[in-house]
Design an enzyme around this catalytic site. Structure first.
Site, mmCIF file in Angstrom:
data_model
loop_
_atom_site.group_PDB
_atom_site.id
_atom_site.type_symbol
_atom_site.label_atom_id
_atom_site.label_comp_id
_atom_site.label_asym_id
_atom_site.label_seq_id
_atom_site.Cartn_x
_atom_site.Cartn_y
_atom_site.Cartn_z
ATOM 1 N N LYS A 168 39.725 52.168 32.172
ATOM 2 C CA LYS A 168 40.278 51.803 30.936
ATOM 3 C C LYS A 168 41.820 51.804 31.220
ATOM 4 O O LYS A 168 42.720 50.740 30.805
ATOM 5 C CB LYS A 168 40.250 52.827 29.722
ATOM 6 C CG LYS A 168 41.065 52.555 28.498
ATOM 7 C CD LYS A 168 40.499 51.330 28.040
ATOM 8 C CE LYS A 168 41.557 50.913 26.614
ATOM 9 N NZ LYS A 168 41.486 49.602 26.149
ATOM 10 N N THR B 58 41.480 56.689 24.427
ATOM 11 C CA THR B 58 42.085 56.450 25.596
ATOM 12 C C THR B 58 42.976 57.474 26.145
ATOM 13 O O THR B 58 43.849 57.447 25.407
ATOM 14 C CB THR B 58 43.128 54.859 25.687
ATOM 15 O OG1 THR B 58 42.089 54.088 25.150
ATOM 16 C CG2 THR B 58 43.420 54.765 26.897
ATOM 17 N N LYS C 245 51.841 54.178 25.787
ATOM 18 C CA LYS C 245 51.287 55.280 26.274
ATOM 19 C C LYS C 245 50.283 55.201 27.298
ATOM 20 O O LYS C 245 50.195 55.465 28.545
ATOM 21 C CB LYS C 245 50.359 55.941 24.923
ATOM 22 C CG LYS C 245 49.448 57.223 25.313
ATOM 23 C CD LYS C 245 48.109 56.700 25.460
ATOM 24 C CE LYS C 245 47.449 56.054 24.243
ATOM 25 N NZ LYS C 245 45.933 55.966 24.271
HETATM 26 N N1 LIG Z 1 43.626 49.651 18.383
HETATM 27 C C1 LIG Z 1 43.202 49.086 19.459
HETATM 28 O O1 LIG Z 1 43.252 47.867 19.443
HETATM 29 C C2 LIG Z 1 42.829 49.928 20.356
HETATM 30 C C3 LIG Z 1 42.755 51.428 20.505
HETATM 31 N N2 LIG Z 1 42.375 52.063 21.532
HETATM 32 C C4 LIG Z 1 42.702 53.221 21.803
HETATM 33 O O2 LIG Z 1 41.829 54.258 20.702
HETATM 34 C C5 LIG Z 1 42.591 55.205 20.267
HETATM 35 C C6 LIG Z 1 42.626 55.144 18.780
HETATM 36 O O3 LIG Z 1 43.485 54.056 18.520
HETATM 37 P P1 LIG Z 1 43.565 53.421 16.956
HETATM 38 O O4 LIG Z 1 42.637 53.577 16.028
HETATM 39 O O5 LIG Z 1 44.397 52.115 17.036
HETATM 40 O O6 LIG Z 1 44.866 54.349 16.572
HETATM 41 P P2 LIG Z 1 45.250 54.921 15.180
HETATM 42 O O7 LIG Z 1 46.925 55.270 15.459
HETATM 43 O O8 LIG Z 1 45.044 53.918 13.984
HETATM 44 O O9 LIG Z 1 44.554 56.166 15.025
HETATM 45 C C7 LIG Z 1 44.805 57.461 15.588
HETATM 46 C C8 LIG Z 1 43.956 58.347 15.094
HETATM 47 O O10 LIG Z 1 44.251 59.685 15.676
HETATM 48 C C9 LIG Z 1 44.542 60.580 14.758
HETATM 49 N N3 LIG Z 1 45.461 61.661 15.284
HETATM 50 C C10 LIG Z 1 46.862 61.250 15.697
HETATM 51 N N4 LIG Z 1 47.281 62.567 15.971
HETATM 52 C C11 LIG Z 1 46.428 63.499 15.661
HETATM 53 C C12 LIG Z 1 46.657 64.886 15.671
HETATM 54 N N5 LIG Z 1 47.725 65.427 16.330
HETATM 55 N N6 LIG Z 1 45.789 65.561 15.354
HETATM 56 C C13 LIG Z 1 44.649 65.011 14.958
HETATM 57 N N7 LIG Z 1 44.325 63.681 14.710
HETATM 58 C C14 LIG Z 1 45.347 62.777 14.985
HETATM 59 C C15 LIG Z 1 45.084 59.580 13.452
HETATM 60 O O11 LIG Z 1 44.777 60.764 12.338
HETATM 61 P P3 LIG Z 1 45.624 60.093 10.924
HETATM 62 O O12 LIG Z 1 45.120 59.002 10.284
HETATM 63 O O13 LIG Z 1 45.896 61.434 10.236
HETATM 64 O O14 LIG Z 1 47.068 59.793 11.505
HETATM 65 C C16 LIG Z 1 44.067 58.664 13.798
HETATM 66 O O15 LIG Z 1 42.666 59.009 12.994
HETATM 67 C C17 LIG Z 1 43.891 55.352 20.953
HETATM 68 O O16 LIG Z 1 43.813 56.004 22.123
HETATM 69 C C18 LIG Z 1 43.959 53.627 21.568
HETATM 70 O O17 LIG Z 1 44.917 53.531 22.665
HETATM 71 C C19 LIG Z 1 41.490 51.508 22.349
HETATM 72 C C20 LIG Z 1 41.070 50.151 22.284
HETATM 73 C C21 LIG Z 1 41.585 49.430 21.149
HETATM 74 O O1 LIG Z 2 43.420 49.068 24.297
HETATM 75 C C1 LIG Z 2 43.581 47.867 23.712
HETATM 76 C C2 LIG Z 2 42.326 46.797 23.813
HETATM 77 O O2 LIG Z 2 42.673 45.871 23.167
HETATM 78 O O3 LIG Z 2 41.455 46.996 24.528
#
Ligand SMILES: NC(=O)C1=CN([C@@H]2O[C@H](COP(=O)(O)OP(=O)(O)OC[C@H]3O[C@@H](n4cnc5c(N)ncnc54)[C@H](OP(=O)(O)O)[C@@H]3O)[C@@H](O)[C@H]2O)C=CC1
Ligand SMILES: O=CC(=O)O
Length: 368
Positions: free
Chosen positions: A246, A171, A314
């Site tokens: 989104k 996102t 965010k």
């Molecule tokens: N959780 C949810 O319910 C939902 C989330 N989203 C969106 O999906 C995306 C991921 O969410 P989610 O999986 O929950 O988030 P997490 O915080 O669990 O995972 C984030 C991921 O990004 C990586 N990351 C963060 N910073 C860096 C960096 N500087 N360089 C490389 N890799 C990086 C992390 O790596 P590392 O493991 O090393 O920290 C990890 O793999 C976000 O944009 C979120 O808004 C969308 C729908 C639903």
């Molecule tokens: O981004 C979060 C979700 O639940 O969709």
């Protein structure tokens, strides 16, 4: 958007089996039927990729997933997956379990290990993943990490070339998505933004909603993979439209959660049982799965993380930027954003976004 399923009924008996011979219990019937049609050579619908302008040509699944050998000109698609957090891990896992040839990378390498045990390959940089795969998915935290992984040193763009595709499911805002798109497309590769609606459980169950925009031919060749990870997909046109959709959805969600939090605390303060409020809401016109799922744990001050609060804030921040760009007033979202900022300042960033209710408790305590 309707999915068209052409089924050969003789291959879909009451118990539908995956290529790994396990019952597909958590998938919806339509998904199981679609998967069945993917694996049954007698069905007219088969997710083999169509030949497109830049020659993205492959079949969706590895040969062991099919009961017949593929024609000689088709090789199984090699799928890359970058970013194995709360969302990326189950999404990649569903691809692997469906028989796809998956290569993973994550900044913190240990998160790759469970997927490697399931059969994934590993590469030590986004560049190497992109270079070795046909289509690479990325599920990163925020705009900064999405740009870094796609365009930074040893980023995915360095491994991209004509005939490949990059699908960013993170996102982010439209400007970020356009920047990544231009870097990827400058290599001759195709780009699709495809943020998802749906949280940890829908990701585990393959029930996400994809909001896609960008290269239509990549949308079409990626469809079999999107259908493994999700229950529906929307193609919205130019890059930026998926991101905007989104952000609008999550702006509404963030405000809903903030309002629900106020209601729970107000009900308690006037002597009502907040659990009864959750029940009352569930039976009326404002019922929403989110309230029924999160309400009972919020009443107990428990916030097991599905959607981290920092990501909700965010998304509100980015949605407010989107609104600003077209001079659309969004006072409710702006107020909700302030509440999430307070929650972050109290160390709740990594809790579930429903922990925003704690920010209101803090305010109440400060006033009394
Ligand atoms: N959780 C949810 O319910 C939902 C989330 N989203 C969106 O999906 C995306 C991921 O969410 P989610 O999986 O929950 O988030 P997490 O915080 O669990 O995972 C984030 C991921 O990004 C990586 N990351 C963060 N910073 C860096 C960096 N500087 N360089 C490389 N890799 C990086 C992390 O790596 P590392 O493991 O090393 O920290 C990890 O793999 C976000 O944009 C979120 O808004 C969308 C729908 C639903
Ligand atoms: O981004 C979060 C979700 O639940 O969709």
């Amino acid at each position: 958007m309707a999915k068209i399923l052409m089924l050969n009924s003789s291959c879909c008996s009451s118990q539908i089996l995956s290529p790994h011979k396990t019952t597909i219990s958590s998938l919806s019937l339509s998904k199981a039927m679609a998967m069945c049609s993917s694996f049954c050579p007698r069905t007219p619908f088969h997710p083999r990729a169509i030949k497109h302008q830049n020659s993205l040509q492959f079949k969706a699944f590895s040969t062991h997933a099919s009961s017949t050998s593929p024609p000689k000109d088709e090789t199984p698609a090699r799928i890359g997956f970058l970013g194995l957090g709360i969302m990326g891990s189950p999404m990649a896992q569903n691809l692997i379990k469906s028989g796809c040839d998956v290569t993973v990378w994550n900044r913190t390498k240990s998160k790759c290990d469970p997927l490697i045990s399931l059969g994934a390959k590993y590469k030590s940089s986004p560049e190497e993943v992109a270079a070795s795969c046909d289509v690479t998915f990325a599920m990163l935290a925020d705009p900064e990490s999405a740009v870094d992984v796609a365009c930074g040193k040893h980023g995915a763009a360095s491994g991209m070339s004509s005939g490949k595709g990059y699908v960013d499911v993170s996102t982010v805002d439209g400007a970020t998505s356009k920047l990544i798109s231009s870097q990827i497309r400058s290599t001759g590769a195709l780009f699709l933004e495809a943020p998802v609606s749906g949280s940890k459980k829908p990701a585990e169950d393959g029930q996400l909603i994809f909001l896609t925009a960008g290269d239509k031919s990549l949308y079409e060749t990626s469809a079999p993979f999107l259908d493994i990870m999700g229950k529906s997909r929307f193609y919205l046109g130019d890059v930026g439209n998926g991101a905007a959709m989104k952000l609008v959805v999550n702006m509404i969600m963030g405000s809903m959660m903030a309002s629900f939090s106020e209601g729970l605390l107000l009900s308690e303060k006037v002597g009502l049982d907040p659990s009864v409020l959750v029940e009352v809401i569930s039976q009326g016109a404002i019922s929403a799965p989110m309230y029924s799922m999160k309400g009972p744990s919020m009443v107990q001050s428990l916030y097991p993380t599905a959607f981290p609060l920092k990501h909700q804030q965010k998304d509100l921040r980015l949605a407010l930027g989107l609104a600003e760009s077209v001079s659309q007033p969004t006072p409710i979202a702006a107020a909700a954003n302030e509440l999430y900022k307070v929650a972050k300042s109290h160390g709740l960033s990594d809790q579930d976004f429903s922990a925003v209710i704690e920010a209101l408790k803090v305010r109440l305590q400060q006033r009394t």
